[in-house]
Enzyme design. Structure first.
Site: not given
Length: 282
Positions: A76, A129, A132, A152
């Site tokens: 992000a 992310g 992920e 994170e």
């Protein structure tokens, strides 16, 4: 190979699309100076491209990589996220839901179901992310310089976009806990040892290897690929293996058997020739 497309892709700015081989789509995240991080608009763009890819009959498999040598994706856009949180707080509003994955209509790769396979060609840092996304890809090929981390927690956040249950099923609770609770960064070799990565190659061999694997998939009946992937995914997400088998057999397998590609495969075997696949029925 773009001339084989039956529909045109949505417009893009974050993603660069190319077609290195028949039935193969190469997607490059292209915010190199920002380590290919994803803004809210980038996630919406990815959602549109992923849906188009699934619907485009001439494409069977996609490769995802990052621009440059430093980063696959660092997840992000935290500067954008921070600005949205600060604005909401200043206006006395709820600061939740400001992350790029919370944009209405967005379905990022990290939580994508889809029907066609993705190969991650991890060229550098895959953090937050970005990591992920890797965990939810069907095949992962990593450069020897790549690194992986769910960082994170070090920013007061949490990996909320679908990675944690998938990670547990891939590497087990203890390693998933080590990875996610510490925010540690691991090497490509460690990721391969854990089962997150299929193979590690030298940087200059990354895209050629990913394209070679994609070509192997693209040569197969597209219906067989969609059906087999659905069966694999059902087994990954459904606790009971018999139930997973029954679900897939009553859905994708039934439809596969109604299609021309199955008949072509059997006929080609009988005639001792290479199959001539048509577009997918599924």
């Amino acid at each position: 190979m773009a001339d084989a497309l039956q529909t045109q892709p949505p417009p893009t700015s974050f993603l660069k699309l190319s077609y290195p081989s028949a039935r193969v789509l190469l997607i490059t995240m292209s915010r190199e100076k920002d380590l290919n991080c994803t803004s809210a608009s980038a996630v919406l763009e990815m959602t549109a491209i992923f849906r188009w890819f699934d619907a485009e009959p001439s494409l069977t498999v996609a490769i995802l990589t990052g621009a440059g040598k430093k980063a696959f994706s660092t997840g992000a856009d935290l500067k954008e996220w921070n600005a949205k949180v600060a604005q909401a707080a200043a206006e006395g509003k709820d600061t939740g839901g400001a992350g790029p994955g919370n944009v209405p209509g967005a379905e990022g790769l990290s939580n994508r179901r889809g029907k066609k396979p993705f190969i991650a060609a991890v060229n550098g840092m895959a953090l937050g992310g970005g990591c992920e996304n890797v965990v939810n890809c069907d095949i992962v090929i990593a450069s020897s310089t790549a690194t992986f981390g769910l960082v994170e927690v070090k920013r007061g956040l949490a990996p909320y976009s679908g990675v944690l249950p998938r990670l547990i099923r891939t590497v087990g609770l203890q390693r998933a806990s080590e990875f996610a609770l510490t925010g540690k960064i691991i090497s490509a070799q460690t990721a391969e040892n854990w089962g997150l990565v299929n193979t590690v190659v030298e940087p200059e061999k990354l895209l050629p290897t990913a394209i070679e694997w994609a070509q192997e998939i693209a040569e197969i009946s597209p219906d067989s690929i969609i059906c087999t992937r659905a069966m694999l995914r059902e087994g990954w997400t459904t606790a009971d293996v018999v139930e997973a088998t029954n679900i897939s057999n009553g859905r994708e397998w039934v439809e596969l058997q109604k299609g021309e590609n199955m008949r072509e495969g059997l006929k080609a075997f009988q005639e001792k020739r290479k199959p001539r696949w048509g577009g997918p029925r599924l």
